[in-house]
Design a protein around this motif. Structure first.
Motif, PDB file in Angstrom:
ATOM      1  N   GLN A  48       0.870  -1.275  -0.022  1.00 27.99           N
ATOM      2  CA  GLN A  48      -0.133   0.076   0.048  1.00 27.99           C
ATOM      3  C   GLN A  48       0.877   1.346   0.081  1.00 27.99           C
ATOM      4  O   GLN A  48       0.323   2.306  -0.434  1.00 27.99           O
ATOM      5  N   LYS A 129      -1.967   2.891  -1.830  1.00 28.39           N
ATOM      6  CA  LYS A 129      -2.813   4.202  -1.200  1.00 28.39           C
ATOM      7  C   LYS A 129      -1.805   5.188  -0.964  1.00 28.39           C
ATOM      8  O   LYS A 129      -2.236   6.463  -0.987  1.00 28.39           O
ATOM      9  N   GLU A 130      -0.593   5.117  -0.954  1.00 34.09           N
ATOM     10  CA  GLU A 130       0.403   6.409  -0.610  1.00 34.09           C
ATOM     11  C   GLU A 130       1.549   6.067  -1.789  1.00 34.09           C
ATOM     12  O   GLU A 130       2.222   5.092  -1.629  1.00 34.09           O
ATOM     13  N   LEU A 227      -5.714   4.999  -4.371  1.00 32.28           N
ATOM     14  CA  LEU A 227      -4.703   6.097  -3.961  1.00 32.28           C
ATOM     15  C   LEU A 227      -5.347   7.257  -3.463  1.00 32.28           C
ATOM     16  O   LEU A 227      -6.330   7.748  -3.736  1.00 32.28           O
ATOM     17  N   ASN A 228      -4.659   7.669  -2.227  1.00 31.68           N
ATOM     18  CA  ASN A 228      -5.394   9.046  -1.656  1.00 31.68           C
ATOM     19  C   ASN A 228      -4.011   9.818  -1.226  1.00 31.68           C
ATOM     20  O   ASN A 228      -4.262  10.688  -0.570  1.00 31.68           O
ATOM     21  N   LYS A 229      -2.918   9.528  -1.643  1.00 30.56           N
ATOM     22  CA  LYS A 229      -1.849  10.562  -1.105  1.00 30.56           C
ATOM     23  C   LYS A 229      -0.666  10.260  -2.140  1.00 30.56           C
ATOM     24  O   LYS A 229      -0.229   9.210  -2.559  1.00 30.56           O
ATOM     25  N   ASN A 244      -3.358  15.389  -1.810  1.00 29.68           N
ATOM     26  CA  ASN A 244      -4.150  14.684  -0.762  1.00 29.68           C
ATOM     27  C   ASN A 244      -5.417  13.799  -1.191  1.00 29.68           C
ATOM     28  O   ASN A 244      -5.540  13.945  -2.717  1.00 29.68           O
ATOM     29  N   GLY A 245      -5.917  12.992  -0.527  1.00 27.53           N
ATOM     30  CA  GLY A 245      -7.115  12.259  -0.969  1.00 27.53           C
ATOM     31  C   GLY A 245      -8.004  13.003  -1.584  1.00 27.53           C
ATOM     32  O   GLY A 245      -8.748  12.536  -2.979  1.00 27.53           O
ATOM     33  N   GLU A 246      -8.548  14.193  -1.209  1.00 30.21           N
ATOM     34  CA  GLU A 246      -9.503  14.961  -1.647  1.00 30.21           C
ATOM     35  C   GLU A 246      -9.233  15.345  -3.110  1.00 30.21           C
ATOM     36  O   GLU A 246      -9.930  15.393  -4.133  1.00 30.21           O
ATOM     37  N   VAL A 248      -6.885  13.956  -5.044  1.00 26.11           N
ATOM     38  CA  VAL A 248      -6.658  12.846  -6.108  1.00 26.11           C
ATOM     39  C   VAL A 248      -8.000  12.714  -6.611  1.00 26.11           C
ATOM     40  O   VAL A 248      -8.356  12.589  -7.936  1.00 26.11           O
ATOM     41  N   GLU A 249      -8.912  12.424  -5.732  1.00 28.12           N
ATOM     42  CA  GLU A 249     -10.465  12.251  -6.358  1.00 28.12           C
ATOM     43  C   GLU A 249     -10.895  13.225  -7.150  1.00 28.12           C
ATOM     44  O   GLU A 249     -11.519  13.144  -8.330  1.00 28.12           O
TER      45      GLU A 249
END
Length: 345
Positions: A48, A129-130, A227-229, A244-246, A248-249
């Motif tokens: 991750q 994820k990171e 992925l969030n970071k 950051n996650g927001e 990326v989205e």
């Protein structure tokens, strides 16, 4: 029971091995580990936390099987087959031999590590994820070391903070303290045309570098749904792109909407011909702070002090990082600042 009847390493549960691989992070090390056994190959794809260092293409080692002696190459041919089979999964750069170079001078490696996108290199890592990516700096070791920048992106640039200077020297012991009068005189000195031209070059080059790194992420963000970071740095620690996650989205959602990565921008700049830094024990000449945001964002937030308070966050820089953060904190206090606007590109 014989020692060879049981591999004690197999007793470790998958959760512990995944924790080890998460600590390892480096794509090259994970790829080598995946070649050891089927279990490792399966588990490394579930890592991750991953870091990818993209090497410079200036120098490439020859293949261990690229000998010009036909007799030696004949006996090494079976090993070369095994070598190629391993490289098909492992995203490790393996430069081609001289024959391949003649056919295609650009695509000269078997793995995409040097000539393809990070998305292709990371194709087998399905649960990232990171992600941290380190790219080679454009100017190499000759780049201006007294320049640092950090940009935050969503689908477009959110903000960019730049701090730079001409030189950095220790505070002289014989320096006489005459109060705030000399500091005030320095603040009143206006920026010359040559000084302004240099700062504009800093701004444009930093924005271009930030935009290029942001473009590297398009395929990665599209494919890696968890992925969030994301952090992209360079090998000399000059620039940094963060998401950051927001954010990326947002980029994943609006990827097809925005054709321009840089909206219309407003730039605010603070300058001091000589700035004393008591905490760092040094003096920076030509100290400059630049805060860049989309035009519409300036009406929602303050004058850039919020970005300065966050600092750069370059890991491992130690005292150097603290000096640049102090420069930003001191310059944002100055009354005089310069403003300009830039069209989208």
């Amino acid at each position: 029971m014989s020692i060879h009847e049981e591999d004690l390493f197999d007793r470790l549960p998958d959760a512990i091995l995944l924790t080890i691989f998460d600590k390892l992070e480096d794509v090259k090390s994970l790829s080598i580990s995946s070649s050891l056994c089927k279990r490792f190959r399966l588990l490394t794809t579930q890592t991750q936390h991953v870091s990818l260092a993209i090497p410079s293409q200036k120098y490439q080692k020859p293949l261990p099987f690229s000998s010009r002696n036909k007799f030696i190459r004949f006996f090494l041919k079976p090993f070369q087959f095994v070598y190629r089979q391993i490289s098909q999964w492992n995203p490790i750069c393996m430069p081609c031999d001289n024959t391949q170079k003649k056919r295609n001078s650009y695509s000269c490696c078997t793995c995409s590590y040097a000539s393809s996108s990070p998305a292709e290199i990371l194709r087998n890592f399905t649960e990232i994820k990171e992600l941290e990516i380190q790219v080679p700096s454009n100017g190499g070791g000759d780049s201006d070391s007294l320049l640092k920048w950090k940009g935050e992106f969503g689908s477009q640039l959110k903000n960019c903070l730049i701090v730079g200077g001409i030189s950095l020297s220790p505070i002289r012991n014989d320096r006489i303290d005459n109060g705030d009068a000399p500091i005030r005189e320095l603040e009143l000195q206006r920026m010359t045309n040559e000084d302004l031209k240099l700062r504009i070059v800093w701004i444009i080059s930093s924005l271009i570098a930030a935009s290029a790194r942001h473009c590297l992420l398009e395929e990665v963000i599209k494919e890696k749904k968890l992925l969030n970071k994301v952090v992209i740095t360079d090998d000399i620690g000059q620039g940094k792109v963060c998401m950051n996650g927001e954010q990326v989205e947002e980029m994943r959602r609006d990827m097809e909407v925005f054709s321009s990565k840089m909206p219309a921008l407003k730039v605010k700049m603070w300058y001091s011909p000589e700035l004393e830094l008591p905490e760092g024990g040094c003096v920076m000449k030509g100290a400059t702070l630049v805060v860049i945001k989309p035009v519409e964002e300036w009406s929602k937030t303050g004058d850039g002090g919020d970005l300065v308070a966050k600092g750069f966050g370059f890991a491992g820089d130690g005292k150097e990082e603290e000096v640049f953060d102090e420069v930003a904190r001191e310059l944002v206090k100055l009354e005089r600042s310069y403003s300009l606007e830039m069209n989208s590109f």
